[in-house]
Design a protein around this motif. Structure first.
Motif, mmCIF file in Angstrom:
data_model
loop_
_atom_site.group_PDB
_atom_site.id
_atom_site.type_symbol
_atom_site.label_atom_id
_atom_site.label_comp_id
_atom_site.label_asym_id
_atom_site.label_seq_id
_atom_site.Cartn_x
_atom_site.Cartn_y
_atom_site.Cartn_z
ATOM 1 N N UNK A 30 -0.411 108.026 31.498
ATOM 2 C CA UNK A 30 0.110 106.712 31.888
ATOM 3 C C UNK A 30 1.526 106.544 31.332
ATOM 4 N N UNK A 31 2.503 106.249 32.187
ATOM 5 C CA UNK A 31 3.874 106.045 31.703
ATOM 6 C C UNK A 31 3.935 104.900 30.690
ATOM 7 N N UNK A 32 4.875 105.013 29.743
ATOM 8 C CA UNK A 32 5.052 103.986 28.713
ATOM 9 C C UNK A 32 6.547 103.732 28.514
ATOM 10 N N UNK A 33 7.193 103.090 29.498
ATOM 11 C CA UNK A 33 8.650 102.918 29.426
ATOM 12 C C UNK A 33 9.121 102.124 28.209
ATOM 13 N N UNK A 34 8.370 101.132 27.762
ATOM 14 C CA UNK A 34 8.783 100.368 26.574
ATOM 15 C C UNK A 34 8.740 101.253 25.325
ATOM 16 N N UNK A 35 7.746 102.134 25.253
ATOM 17 C CA UNK A 35 7.652 103.073 24.131
ATOM 18 C C UNK A 35 8.820 104.056 24.171
ATOM 19 N N UNK A 36 9.138 104.553 25.363
ATOM 20 C CA UNK A 36 10.287 105.451 25.504
ATOM 21 C C UNK A 36 11.566 104.776 25.019
#
Length: 150
Positions: A30-36
């Motif tokens: 699952x993508x995690x753009x905020x974590x990136x």
């Protein structure tokens, strides 16, 4: 447990990273753009590393625990193993943040873990193997977390 059941269990787990300014719930695939974005802001504060690829390929990371290596162990044994893992990570000089692994539906106890930064998949495989783990969760900014079998 069969390999398929084990994989389903790993995928039915939230890998939580909590820092003072945020909490990130990572899931396999699952993508995690905020974590990136958080990792990229964090990396900008650190000195450059010869081992870390540039922004074009992203920052690599892994989540590892010493808890319950393939079988459910007592809290005392788990805690001692986790202390050894922390000493090992510090001895390697790696950047890390505390994290935890939370199985869906509380079917498995919460496992303390560490988010290790700037450690590639091979290094994470070696570290997790040292502590008897079956798999390790790895990722890179711009990609989804993945499960690596050992």
């Amino acid at each position: 447990m069969s390999l398929a059941e084990l994989e389903a269990a790993f995928c039915a787990t939230t890998y939580r990273v909590t820092v003072p300014e945020a909490s990130f719930a990572l899931r396999i695939g699952v993508p995690a753009p905020a974590f990136d974005a958080f990792l990229l802001r964090l990396a900008a504060q650190w000195p450059a590393s010869d081992d870390e690829p540039g922004e074009t390929t992203g920052m690599c990371w892994g989540i590892v625990t010493a808890y319950n290596p393939a079988v459910l162990l007592s809290e005392d044994l788990n805690r001692l193993a986790q202390e050894r893992l922390l000493k090992r990570i510090k001895a390697l000089g790696w950047y890390f943040l505390p994290s935890s692994n939370l199985a869906d539906g509380d079917v498995w106890p919460v496992e303390p873990s560490y988010l290790v930064l700037r450690a590639d998949e091979q290094r994470m495989r070696v570290l997790a193997s040292e502590f008897g783990q079956l798999a390790v969760v790895c990722g890179r900014t711009g990609s989804v977390p993945k499960l690596l079998w050992l």
